[in-house]
Design an enzyme around this catalytic site. Sequence first.
Site, PDB file in Angstrom:
ATOM      1  N   GLU A  33       0.805  -1.223   0.000  1.00  0.00           N
ATOM      2  CA  GLU A  33       0.000   0.000   0.000  1.00  0.00           C
ATOM      3  C   GLU A  33       0.837   1.272   0.000  1.00  0.00           C
ATOM      4  OE1 GLU A  33      -2.833  -0.113   3.196  1.00  0.00           O
ATOM      5  OE2 GLU A  33      -3.779  -1.933   2.493  1.00  0.00           O
ATOM      6  N   GLU A  45      -5.306  -8.451   0.841  1.00  0.00           N
ATOM      7  CA  GLU A  45      -5.982  -8.063   2.083  1.00  0.00           C
ATOM      8  C   GLU A  45      -7.443  -7.790   1.795  1.00  0.00           C
ATOM      9  OE1 GLU A  45      -4.448  -4.774   4.415  1.00  0.00           O
ATOM     10  OE2 GLU A  45      -2.394  -5.485   4.138  1.00  0.00           O
TER      11      GLU A  45
HETATM   12  O1  IFM Z   1      -4.105  -2.845   9.280  1.00  0.00           O
HETATM   13  C1  IFM Z   1      -4.063  -2.359   7.973  1.00  0.00           C
HETATM   14  C2  IFM Z   1      -2.903  -2.957   7.210  1.00  0.00           C
HETATM   15  O2  IFM Z   1      -1.689  -2.720   7.842  1.00  0.00           O
HETATM   16  C3  IFM Z   1      -2.833  -2.379   5.826  1.00  0.00           C
HETATM   17  N1  IFM Z   1      -4.106  -2.460   5.153  1.00  0.00           N
HETATM   18  C4  IFM Z   1      -5.281  -2.018   5.860  1.00  0.00           C
HETATM   19  C5  IFM Z   1      -5.342  -2.674   7.234  1.00  0.00           C
HETATM   20  C6  IFM Z   1      -6.595  -2.190   7.998  1.00  0.00           C
HETATM   21  O3  IFM Z   1      -6.555  -0.811   8.161  1.00  0.00           O
END
Ligand code: IFM
Length: 487
Positions: free
Chosen positions: A207, A395
């Site tokens: 990210e 994710e």
């Molecule tokens: O916890 C975070 C993660 O580190 C990166 N993506 C989003 C998740 C939730 O906010």
Amino acid sequence: MTDKPTILPTVQSEASKAGTSPSKTLQAGTLQAKAGPQNPVLLAGRFPADFVFGVATAAYQIEGAARVDGRRPSIWDAFSKMPGRVHDGDTGDIACDHYNRLEQDLDLIQSLGVTGYRFSIAWPRIVPEGTGRINEKGLDFYDRLLDGLNARGIKAYATLYHWDLPLTLMGDGGWTARSTSYAFQRYAKVAMARLGDRIDAVATFNEPWCSVWLSHLYGVHAPGERNIEAALAALHVTNLAHGLAVEAIRHVAPNVPVGLVLNAHSVIAASDGAEDKAAAERAFSFHNGVFFDPVFKGDYPQDFMAAYGDRMPVIEAGDLAIISQRLDWWGLNYYTPMRVAHDASPEAAFPAVTGAPPASDAKTDIGWEIHAPAMGSLVETLYARYELPQCYVTENGACDNTGLVDGVVDDRMRLDYYWQHLSVTADLIGKGYPIRGYFAWSLMDNFEWAEGYRMRFGLVHVDYETQARTIKASGEWYRALASAAAG
Ligand code: IFM
């Protein structure tokens, strides 16, 4: 606990009919027979046999042991100790104490029936000052992690940067300094030369939107800058670091598929009006294009450069070729859509958009709108705009702060969120999109950055006083899904 939408209470009503408490029913492992439309066995049947069901974490969010075995501070160690930056002054000093509970946590992952584990490697454990000295003890920890995964038959998906920049590098300007991209390249080379033989796929960055815009323009994440010049420098230095790391990885670990994990935004215009639609295009460039275009098209978006080109750092000859090297895969992190409207105020800077209201009241406990169809349209839009390689959903998950009652966490909102988004994932595969795996965020509750420990995303509940782990109802459901898929 914050308000939660009442959505699809199927599991509860089935359990109620049986005259038992829903959570006890879930704990008893009867999900396969009872879950009705959320039946994990039926859902598993919609995925290809080699599809990877996994769970994900990141180093600073779970490891703790911040000053152990030669690790030095990262920007998050410093930032979390600044007053007012993180809720309640929480830090990752101890987190889930995963560093000291590695074997137990590996057993936990195995008990969930998953075939993949996504984790990040902490740069401050491997090259503690960012450049210079290599810390063998840090490498030893990831040796043990990889050997433990291997012994349990679980594939390893590593990320090299999940936001824990060695603090020493801030002296040179952190991600705003071009030198940091070369420091990252060297760290990538060191880590992959030692660990690459047991890694199934590696991502350079997690990210970059967060480590660039959220950290240097919006000031929410470390280092907490609010400055467009700093943000533009961080943007190009990060993209360059990605490309340099791809080169280094291919040199020392040529058999490891290399990718990049992007939290692509599903941008939805507030209306069909021309102004809102144009605003959505600009938002797409600013939030997605500045990462996707250089990597997959070899240039920054034109409208973005028209707005900010004169404030960008020097883009040296050859930079964009380095950045746009072919990738083996990319990772999608998706949680919620981004709804935007045109911002007509004269002082509004590009992309000149404001937030627009959600389509319904359905939201997770962190306040993010739940709208699974936006994940589907996002993937379709991205494959239409770019020549993308195969994809992993690296994710996806929900913040559901349901607590422990009588030894059970009955987190039905999270379970339903997973069911909705996995159904969309199956639909996309059915349409031919090359999605090879799905990683639930997260394995367990952890340090949720600026929100500290109050926001919980885990399939497994963590009691931060005792470090006890308890598999939640959603975890039992995910186990049933992954186990059914694995046959
Ligand atoms: O916890 C975070 C993660 O580190 C990166 N993506 C989003 C998740 C939730 O906010």
